[in-house]
Each structure stands twice: as structure tokens, then as C-alpha cells.
Write a protein that holds these residues in place. Structure first.
Motif, mmCIF file in Angstrom:
data_model
loop_
_atom_site.group_PDB
_atom_site.id
_atom_site.type_symbol
_atom_site.label_atom_id
_atom_site.label_comp_id
_atom_site.label_asym_id
_atom_site.label_seq_id
_atom_site.Cartn_x
_atom_site.Cartn_y
_atom_site.Cartn_z
ATOM 1 N N ILE A 92 1.056 24.791 20.583
ATOM 2 C CA ILE A 92 2.165 25.341 21.357
ATOM 3 C C ILE A 92 1.942 25.090 22.837
ATOM 4 O O ILE A 92 2.869 24.733 23.577
ATOM 5 C CB ILE A 92 2.317 26.853 21.068
ATOM 6 N N GLY A 93 0.692 25.259 23.279
ATOM 7 C CA GLY A 93 0.370 25.011 24.682
ATOM 8 C C GLY A 93 0.666 23.582 25.094
ATOM 9 O O GLY A 93 1.263 23.337 26.156
ATOM 10 N N ILE A 94 0.262 22.625 24.284
ATOM 11 C CA ILE A 94 0.515 21.214 24.581
ATOM 12 C C ILE A 94 2.013 20.940 24.682
ATOM 13 O O ILE A 94 2.481 20.269 25.608
ATOM 14 C CB ILE A 94 -0.115 20.319 23.500
ATOM 15 N N TRP A 137 -3.967 11.638 24.783
ATOM 16 C CA TRP A 137 -3.921 13.067 25.103
ATOM 17 C C TRP A 137 -4.560 13.873 23.974
ATOM 18 O O TRP A 137 -5.365 14.774 24.206
ATOM 19 C CB TRP A 137 -2.480 13.497 25.348
ATOM 20 N N GLY A 138 -4.215 13.525 22.745
ATOM 21 C CA GLY A 138 -4.791 14.227 21.599
ATOM 22 C C GLY A 138 -6.296 14.069 21.527
ATOM 23 O O GLY A 138 -7.029 15.023 21.215
ATOM 24 N N ALA A 139 -6.781 12.865 21.841
ATOM 25 C CA ALA A 139 -8.225 12.629 21.821
ATOM 26 C C ALA A 139 -8.930 13.468 22.882
ATOM 27 O O ALA A 139 -10.037 13.981 22.656
ATOM 28 C CB ALA A 139 -8.511 11.142 22.043
ATOM 29 N N LEU A 140 -8.300 13.616 24.041
ATOM 30 C CA LEU A 140 -8.870 14.470 25.081
ATOM 31 C C LEU A 140 -8.949 15.915 24.611
ATOM 32 O O LEU A 140 -9.938 16.616 24.865
ATOM 33 C CB LEU A 140 -8.013 14.392 26.349
ATOM 34 N N GLU A 141 -7.911 16.372 23.923
ATOM 35 C CA GLU A 141 -7.908 17.737 23.409
ATOM 36 C C GLU A 141 -9.052 17.952 22.423
ATOM 37 O O GLU A 141 -9.690 19.003 22.424
ATOM 38 C CB GLU A 141 -6.566 18.029 22.722
ATOM 39 N N MET A 188 -1.984 15.544 16.665
ATOM 40 C CA MET A 188 -3.399 15.184 16.567
ATOM 41 C C MET A 188 -4.273 16.432 16.645
ATOM 42 O O MET A 188 -5.298 16.535 15.970
ATOM 43 C CB MET A 188 -3.783 14.213 17.678
ATOM 44 N N LYS A 189 -3.864 17.381 17.473
ATOM 45 C CA LYS A 189 -4.613 18.628 17.594
ATOM 46 C C LYS A 189 -4.654 19.350 16.262
ATOM 47 O O LYS A 189 -5.630 20.030 15.931
ATOM 48 C CB LYS A 189 -3.967 19.519 18.654
ATOM 49 N N ILE A 236 5.286 12.156 23.790
ATOM 50 C CA ILE A 236 3.844 11.963 23.931
ATOM 51 C C ILE A 236 3.122 13.272 23.627
ATOM 52 O O ILE A 236 2.094 13.300 22.931
ATOM 53 C CB ILE A 236 3.506 11.464 25.350
ATOM 54 N N GLY A 237 3.658 14.380 24.146
ATOM 55 C CA GLY A 237 3.076 15.682 23.869
ATOM 56 C C GLY A 237 3.122 16.043 22.397
ATOM 57 O O GLY A 237 2.188 16.660 21.867
ATOM 58 N N LEU A 238 4.200 15.656 21.727
ATOM 59 C CA LEU A 238 4.320 15.934 20.291
ATOM 60 C C LEU A 238 3.249 15.201 19.498
ATOM 61 O O LEU A 238 2.635 15.772 18.589
ATOM 62 C CB LEU A 238 5.714 15.534 19.802
ATOM 63 N N VAL A 239 3.003 13.943 19.858
ATOM 64 C CA VAL A 239 1.943 13.180 19.188
ATOM 65 C C VAL A 239 0.586 13.850 19.420
ATOM 66 O O VAL A 239 -0.215 14.003 18.489
ATOM 67 C CB VAL A 239 1.906 11.728 19.703
#
Length: 201
Positions: free
Chosen positions: A88-90, A20-24, A74-75, A67-70
Motif C-alpha cells: 500500500i505504501g509503494i 524499485w521492487g528489487a530495492l524494496e 514484486m514486494k 511502475i509502482g504497481l510492478v
């Protein structure tokens, strides 16, 4: 045995959070550069789909939120900009999805579709929270921005503000519902091949 299970859980959460972080960091940067309409909801849909697939393989409550926290952490590693608002959005997207999965037990296509639909409404709400409240711009100011942008995209008069917001909400929910359905189908195919049990919210 418990230690092995816990280690596996942490690894799965880390992997899907990193995805998810990589996509961001990658897709998010590309969409921002292209300045495409609804780029925020498409990015949210991709991230939520990853988190929902991860949920299928993590038999633990709160997994989506973790998962969102990770992904949010990363963001924070992104270069050249303020990342607090996207983080915050994630987290809010993950929190909404986690709430739906907890209430519905997250074991059906319907729960995934609903989680995706509601989670992808957050990009529409986010400007009001981030800019209107946190940044102090004011709710009415942000309302004006959203209505004007929506009116230009939908070719409607800004006077039809309620209709514009409703249509934008439907578009966001539809994109999220599609992401949820894709996540369910993908997770089911992989799980059936690997013999993975259904996870609880």
C-alpha cells in the motif's frame, strides 16, 4: 510501429518497476535489520528516484503508477512477513508522484523535486493510514508513537508535538527533494546520450 512502441513502453515500465521492487526487497531488508532512523523515507526516496527516472523514458500518462504497481507486486513475493502494508505504501507513493507529474507535466527539474518531496511525505503519513485506520489502532495512538519516536530522535519534549511533526515533515520532504533532483540529473544525462525525448505525465 504502434505495437513496437507499446512493447517498448511495457518493457521500460517492467524494468524500472523491477528495479524499485528489487530495492524494496534488498535495501528494505537491510535497513529494517539495521533499524536505522528514517529508514522508511530513505527507502521511499530510492524507489521514487527510480520511478522518476523511468518516467523520463516512458511517454505515457500513468507510467509512474504502473511502475509502482510492478514494484508492489514484486514486494508481494517477499518471504517471511506481512507485505500488504508495504505494498500500500509503494502504491500511494507512486500515486502521489504520478499526480505531481500530471499536474506539472513532468518536464522540469522543479517538477521532479516537488514530486520527490511530496512522495516522501507518505512514509510519515503511512502509519496513521495503515495502523491507525486499516489496523484499527486509532489515529491518536499512532500520533503518540510518532511523537515519542520523533521526540527521542530530535531530543525534544513530547509536549512539542506540532514542532516535532513539522520537523519530521521537513526532513522527509528534504530527502525526497534531493531524490527528485538526483533522478532528474541522472535521467537527463542518460537521455542526452541516447537522444530520448521528454516524456509527458
Amino acid at each position: 510501429m504502434t505495437m513496437v512502441v507499446n512493447l517498448r513502453t511495457l518493457v521500460v515500465i517492467g524494468v524500472f518497476g523491477a528495479l524499485w521492487g528489487a530495492l524494496e526487497l534488498s535495501l528494505g531488508s537491510a535497513l529494517h535489520a539495521l533499524n536505522l532512523p528514517f529508514s522508511g523515507v530513505f527507502l521511499a526516496a530510492a524507489g521514487i528516484a527510480v520511478a522518476l527516472i523511468g518516467h523520463r523514458f516512458v511517454p505515457q500518462r500513468g507510467a509512474v503508477l504502473q511502475i509502482g504497481l510492478v514494484a508492489a507486486l514484486m514486494k508481494a513475493a517477499s518471504i517471511g512477513g506481512i507485505v500488504l502494508m508495504p505494498m500500500i505504501g509503494i502504491l500511494f507513493e507512486a500515486l502521489i508522484v504520478q499526480g505531481v507529474m500530471a499536474v506539472t507535466r513532468g518536464q522540469s527539474r522543479g517538477s521532479y523535486v516537488l514530486a520527490g518531496a511530496l512522495g516522501c511525505l507518505w512514509p510519515l503519513v503511512h502509519p496513521f493510514f495503515a495502523h491507525g485506520l486499516l489496523a484499527g489502532r486509532g489515529i491518536l495512538t499512532v500520533w503518540g508513537w510518532v511523537v515519542e519516536d520523533g521526540a527521542a530522535f530530535l531530543h525534544l519534549s513530547p509536549r512539542a508535538a506540532v514542532l516535532i511533526i513539522a520537523v519530521l515533515g521537513l526532513i522527509h520532504a528534504a530527502v525526497g527533494a534531493l531524490a527528485g533532483a538526483v533522478a532528474w540529473n541522472t535521467a537527463e544525462r542518460v537521455a542526452h546520450r541516447g537522444g530520448v525525448r521528454h516524456a509527458s505525465a
